[in-house]
Write an enzyme that holds these catalytic residues in place. Structure first.
Site, PDB file in Angstrom:
ATOM      1  N   ASN A  78     -24.590 -46.184 -49.930  1.00  0.00           N
ATOM      2  CA  ASN A  78     -23.767 -46.069 -48.718  1.00  0.00           C
ATOM      3  C   ASN A  78     -24.407 -46.952 -47.652  1.00  0.00           C
ATOM      4  OD1 ASN A  78     -22.393 -45.343 -46.444  1.00  0.00           O
ATOM      5  ND2 ASN A  78     -23.227 -43.261 -46.326  1.00  0.00           N
ATOM      6  N   TRP A  79     -23.800 -48.119 -47.444  1.00  0.00           N
ATOM      7  CA  TRP A  79     -24.397 -49.064 -46.492  1.00  0.00           C
ATOM      8  C   TRP A  79     -24.184 -48.634 -45.043  1.00  0.00           C
ATOM      9  CZ3 TRP A  79     -22.878 -54.714 -48.342  1.00  0.00           C
ATOM     10  CH2 TRP A  79     -23.454 -54.952 -49.596  1.00  0.00           C
ATOM     11  N   LYS A  80     -23.305 -47.679 -44.820  1.00  0.00           N
ATOM     12  CA  LYS A  80     -22.944 -47.264 -43.450  1.00  0.00           C
ATOM     13  C   LYS A  80     -22.508 -48.501 -42.652  1.00  0.00           C
ATOM     14  CE  LYS A  80     -26.172 -43.500 -43.923  1.00  0.00           C
ATOM     15  NZ  LYS A  80     -26.874 -42.399 -43.289  1.00  0.00           N
ATOM     16  N   HIS A 119     -18.706 -37.315 -45.449  1.00  0.00           N
ATOM     17  CA  HIS A 119     -20.110 -37.552 -45.095  1.00  0.00           C
ATOM     18  C   HIS A 119     -20.404 -36.817 -43.791  1.00  0.00           C
ATOM     19  CE1 HIS A 119     -23.787 -39.567 -43.896  1.00  0.00           C
ATOM     20  NE2 HIS A 119     -23.907 -39.970 -45.155  1.00  0.00           N
ATOM     21  N   GLU A 168     -21.946 -37.639 -41.247  1.00  0.00           N
ATOM     22  CA  GLU A 168     -21.724 -38.441 -40.024  1.00  0.00           C
ATOM     23  C   GLU A 168     -20.247 -38.451 -39.657  1.00  0.00           C
ATOM     24  OE1 GLU A 168     -23.746 -41.935 -41.453  1.00  0.00           O
ATOM     25  OE2 GLU A 168     -25.634 -40.822 -41.397  1.00  0.00           O
ATOM     26  N   GLU A 195     -25.971 -33.365 -49.530  1.00  0.00           N
ATOM     27  CA  GLU A 195     -26.828 -34.094 -48.594  1.00  0.00           C
ATOM     28  C   GLU A 195     -27.221 -33.171 -47.442  1.00  0.00           C
ATOM     29  OE1 GLU A 195     -26.053 -38.585 -48.927  1.00  0.00           O
ATOM     30  OE2 GLU A 195     -24.625 -37.804 -47.499  1.00  0.00           O
ATOM     31  N   GLY A 240     -31.630 -39.839 -43.389  1.00  0.00           N
ATOM     32  CA  GLY A 240     -32.186 -40.855 -42.487  1.00  0.00           C
ATOM     33  C   GLY A 240     -33.410 -40.377 -41.721  1.00  0.00           C
ATOM     34  N   SER A 294     -32.862 -39.322 -47.666  1.00  0.00           N
ATOM     35  CA  SER A 294     -34.169 -39.979 -47.736  1.00  0.00           C
ATOM     36  C   SER A 294     -34.681 -40.136 -49.167  1.00  0.00           C
ATOM     37  CB  SER A 294     -35.190 -39.231 -46.870  1.00  0.00           C
ATOM     38  OG  SER A 294     -34.771 -39.235 -45.520  1.00  0.00           O
ATOM     39  N   GLY A 317     -28.697 -43.995 -48.619  1.00  0.00           N
ATOM     40  CA  GLY A 317     -28.418 -44.716 -47.377  1.00  0.00           C
ATOM     41  C   GLY A 317     -29.424 -45.836 -47.175  1.00  0.00           C
ATOM     42  N   GLY A 318     -30.466 -45.562 -46.370  1.00  0.00           N
ATOM     43  CA  GLY A 318     -31.431 -46.599 -45.978  1.00  0.00           C
ATOM     44  C   GLY A 318     -31.996 -47.405 -47.129  1.00  0.00           C
TER      45      GLY A 318
END
Ligand code: PEP
Length: 274
Positions: free
Chosen positions: A28-30, A116, A118, A188, A194, A234, A255-256
């Site tokens: 997930n590149w966001k 998600h 977010e 998640e 993150g 993470s 993610g990251g």
């Protein structure tokens, strides 16, 4: 009730040994990366030559404007799928700035991430909207990665099982058992997204087993044993081995660490050998 849950758990554990449910690592590149940066990243991932198969797959979910470019790069790359990070809850019409699941499908998208944390928090997407988005995805032939997970205060109060169970019931329980086959669940915990703070493998395993029981109670043990349940929060190469070794963890939503080819490849390698 407790006995029933125990029976379901035993059944699922027993049957899991014979089930070849898919393991998936999804990126997930966001809202990150220019087109040029995205292209380089995908080139790097492809160059890694991961040993993927029918039961060990990768999904890359870049921002919308990357979809055509990333899709072109992934063409002919077996078991590397194109994903989107969201879609709208309606089929078409006067919804300025939104993207429909029909458009995603027409752009070659195979997976869509729905719910998600977010999206739930910053864009106030509620259970009803997420159920409609899920329907739009499925109607258009997309596989849905449905996200759930608790905030820190719920984890501290030790009511995470009820919280996540409610999210799953609200978002998915209107689906038929046939439709459920195109759902992947991503657990998640919000306190791990993150933050660098990962759920322990025990916490992840306990929740994934609980989610499987929630699915089994509604759809039966076979549907639950078939369901891929990903962990997100993470996840990185240094903890992926331990997380993916858990019997109910079928890969990760990343993610990251999905923004750097070497890190993402390290996580894919952990999934491949799990
Ligand atoms: C995510 O947002 O889906 C996620 C898991 O992020 P990170 O890996 O950066 O915690």
């Amino acid at each position: 009730m407790t006995n029933n849950i125990l029976l379901i758990k035993t059944y699922i554990t027993f049957n899991t040994n014979n089930i070849m449910r898919k393991k998936i690592v999804a990126a997930n590149w966001k809202m990150n990366l220019t087109l040029e940066e995205g292209k380089k990243l995908v080139d790097g991932i492809i160059a890694g030559g991961a040993a993927l198969s029918e039961t060990k797959q990768v999904v890359i979910a870049p921002p919308y404007v990357h979809l055509t470019q990333t899709g072109t790069q992934l063409q002919g790359k077996a078991f590397m799928n194109l994903g989107a990070q969201n879609c709208y809850s309606e089929a078409s019409g006067a919804y300025t700035g939104e993207i429909s699941a029909t458009m995603l499908a027409s752009a070659g998208v195979q997976y869509v991430i729905i719910g998600h944390s977010e999206r739930r928090e910053y864009f106030k997407e509620d259970d009803m909207m997420l159920a409609k988005k899920t329907d739009q995805g499925l109607k258009n032939g997309l596989k849905v990665i449905f996200c759930c997970g608790e905030p820190l205060e719920i984890r501290d109060a030790n009511t995470q099982n009820e919280y996540v169970g409610t999210q799953i019931k609200a978002g998915l329980f209107h689906l038929s058992v046939e439709e459920l086959k195109n759902i992947v669940i991503a657990y998640e915990p919000i306190w791990a997204i993150g933050t660098g703070r990962t759920a322990s493998s025990q916490q992840a395993q306990e929740m994934h087993a609980h989610i499987r029981c929630v699915i089994a109670a509604q759809y039966g043990a076979a549907a639950a044993a078939d369901m891929s349940i990903l962990y997100g929060g993470s996840c990185k190469p240094s903890n992926a081995d331990e997380l993916f070794a858990c019997p109910d963890v079928d890969g990760g939503l990343i993610g990251g660490a999905a923004l750097k080819a070497d890190e993402f490849l390290g996580i894919i390698a952990a999934m491949v050998k799990a």
